[in-house]
Every structure is written in C-alpha cells, then in structure tokens.
Design a protein around this motif. Structure first.
Motif, PDB file in Angstrom:
ATOM      1  N   SER A   1       0.806  -1.226   0.000  1.00 45.76           N
ATOM      2  CA  SER A   1       0.000   0.000   0.000  1.00 45.76           C
ATOM      3  C   SER A   1       0.837   1.273   0.000  1.00 45.76           C
ATOM      4  O   SER A   1       0.294   2.369  -0.017  1.00 45.76           O
ATOM      5  N   THR A   2       2.156   1.158   0.000  1.00 40.12           N
ATOM      6  CA  THR A   2       3.032   2.328  -0.009  1.00 40.12           C
ATOM      7  C   THR A   2       2.960   3.012  -1.367  1.00 40.12           C
ATOM      8  O   THR A   2       3.135   2.375  -2.402  1.00 40.12           O
TER       9      THR A   2
ATOM     10  N   LYS B   1       7.464   5.944  -1.018  1.00 37.89           N
ATOM     11  CA  LYS B   1       8.633   5.110  -1.297  1.00 37.89           C
ATOM     12  C   LYS B   1       9.848   5.986  -1.591  1.00 37.89           C
ATOM     13  O   LYS B   1      10.934   5.747  -1.056  1.00 37.89           O
ATOM     14  N   PHE B   2       9.669   7.026  -2.409  1.00 36.66           N
ATOM     15  CA  PHE B   2      10.768   7.940  -2.721  1.00 36.66           C
ATOM     16  C   PHE B   2      11.229   8.661  -1.449  1.00 36.66           C
ATOM     17  O   PHE B   2      12.430   8.810  -1.212  1.00 36.66           O
ATOM     18  N   GLN B   3      10.274   9.068  -0.640  1.00 36.27           N
ATOM     19  CA  GLN B   3      10.616   9.740   0.613  1.00 36.27           C
ATOM     20  C   GLN B   3      11.451   8.834   1.507  1.00 36.27           C
ATOM     21  O   GLN B   3      12.462   9.265   2.056  1.00 36.27           O
ATOM     22  N   ASN B   4      11.041   7.585   1.654  1.00 35.73           N
ATOM     23  CA  ASN B   4      11.723   6.670   2.570  1.00 35.73           C
ATOM     24  C   ASN B   4      13.029   6.106   2.023  1.00 35.73           C
ATOM     25  O   ASN B   4      13.942   5.824   2.790  1.00 35.73           O
ATOM     26  N   GLU B   5      13.117   5.950   0.722  1.00 35.07           N
ATOM     27  CA  GLU B   5      14.310   5.343   0.146  1.00 35.07           C
ATOM     28  C   GLU B   5      15.353   6.355  -0.332  1.00 35.07           C
ATOM     29  O   GLU B   5      16.518   5.998  -0.485  1.00 35.07           O
ATOM     30  N   VAL B   6      14.936   7.599  -0.571  1.00 29.54           N
ATOM     31  CA  VAL B   6      15.872   8.604  -1.087  1.00 29.54           C
ATOM     32  C   VAL B   6      15.978   9.808  -0.148  1.00 29.54           C
ATOM     33  O   VAL B   6      17.062  10.133   0.335  1.00 29.54           O
ATOM     34  N   ILE B   7      14.851  10.458   0.112  1.00 31.87           N
ATOM     35  CA  ILE B   7      14.884  11.717   0.870  1.00 31.87           C
ATOM     36  C   ILE B   7      15.409  11.524   2.284  1.00 31.87           C
ATOM     37  O   ILE B   7      16.324  12.231   2.716  1.00 31.87           O
ATOM     38  N   ARG B   8      14.845  10.594   3.029  1.00 34.16           N
ATOM     39  CA  ARG B   8      15.274  10.401   4.420  1.00 34.16           C
ATOM     40  C   ARG B   8      16.760  10.029   4.540  1.00 34.16           C
ATOM     41  O   ARG B   8      17.465  10.607   5.369  1.00 34.16           O
ATOM     42  N   PRO B   9      17.269   9.106   3.719  1.00 35.43           N
ATOM     43  CA  PRO B   9      18.707   8.807   3.810  1.00 35.43           C
ATOM     44  C   PRO B   9      19.597  10.016   3.477  1.00 35.43           C
ATOM     45  O   PRO B   9      20.633  10.218   4.112  1.00 35.43           O
ATOM     46  N   VAL B  10      19.190  10.821   2.494  1.00 39.75           N
ATOM     47  CA  VAL B  10      19.987  11.997   2.148  1.00 39.75           C
ATOM     48  C   VAL B  10      19.967  12.992   3.303  1.00 39.75           C
ATOM     49  O   VAL B  10      21.011  13.540   3.683  1.00 39.75           O
ATOM     50  N   ILE B  11      18.807  13.213   3.902  1.00 40.08           N
ATOM     51  CA  ILE B  11      18.727  14.142   5.034  1.00 40.08           C
ATOM     52  C   ILE B  11      19.561  13.630   6.204  1.00 40.08           C
ATOM     53  O   ILE B  11      20.269  14.403   6.849  1.00 40.08           O
ATOM     54  N   LYS B  12      19.504  12.340   6.443  1.00 42.90           N
ATOM     55  CA  LYS B  12      20.313  11.772   7.525  1.00 42.90           C
ATOM     56  C   LYS B  12      21.800  11.964   7.230  1.00 42.90           C
ATOM     57  O   LYS B  12      22.578  12.335   8.113  1.00 42.90           O
ATOM     58  N   MET B  13      22.194  11.735   5.991  1.00 41.30           N
ATOM     59  CA  MET B  13      23.586  11.896   5.587  1.00 41.30           C
ATOM     60  C   MET B  13      24.034  13.357   5.742  1.00 41.30           C
ATOM     61  O   MET B  13      25.176  13.621   6.126  1.00 41.30           O
TER      62      MET B  13
END
Length: 122
Positions: free
Chosen positions: A16-17, A22-34
């Motif tokens: 249901s994602t 999916k883009f937020q969780n797989e791309v945006i969040r890791p970049v912000i964390k980095m």
C-alpha cells in the motif's frame, strides 16, 4: 554524492506504499540523515547571522522558532533544500521534479522535525 555513502534506513514499504512515500523513505530520508551535520552547521550559522540567542530560548520556543524559520525565511529554506536535492542522482532528480512541490514540503517537514529533535535534547 555517491549513493553508497548514504545511510541505509529500514523503510516501511509494503503493497500500500505510494510512489511518493517510497521515494521519501528510500531517497529523501537517507539523504537528510547523511546531511544532518551540515544542516546543523547551516542552522547555527543562520542563528549567528540573525543574532538569535538560541541557547536562551525555552525548549517550547525553540521548537516554534525552528518551525518559523524554515517556514518563513525563503532564502534559508531554499539553501537547505538545495543541500538535499544536490545529493540526488539524475534519475532521482527527475522523480523529484515530477512532484517538486510535494517533495519539497516533505523535505522541509523532515528537516524541521530533525532540528527540533536535535535541539530538544539540549
């Protein structure tokens, strides 16, 4: 920025994602964390430049101030957004551009939350 340098965040992706989530969780969040340390330095430089004595502000007011800064100061918000979007690959940038407004809002909200979490500890 190399994708291999990004932290891996266990995402909550299921049937249901949505594509946006999916883009937020797989791309945006890791970049912000980095980019977290860079965001902290940018925020502290902003406070210094604007002569905001953040250490003297109560925890509740700090949270409100962070939100206010990132919602009202277009120049600072654009700088922070550029630090995140600048780490996207060409393919990721195409996805971002297809829904720029929604992704920009999500990036801003995540950054607000990270800064609030960082400064509520102090």
């Amino acid at each position: 920025m190399n994708k291999k340098e990004r932290p891996v965040i266990q995402s909550i992706v299921n049937k249901s994602t949505t594509v946006t989530e999916k883009f937020q969780n797989e791309v945006i969040r890791p970049v912000i964390k980095m980019q977290h340390k860079l965001l902290i330095v940018l925020f502290e430089d902003y406070l210094f430049e604007k002569k905001i004595e953040f250490a003297l502000v109560s925890k509740d007011k700090k949270s409100q101030k962070i939100q206010s800064i990132l919602k009202t100061d277009l120049k600072f918000r654009t700088l922070v957004l550029g630090c995140i979007v600048g780490c996207f690959s060409v393919e990721e940038l195409k996805i971002y551009n297809a829904n720029r407004s929604e992704f920009s809002k999500r990036i801003n909200q995540i950054i607000i939350q990270r800064l609030q979490d960082t400064y509520s500890i102090n």
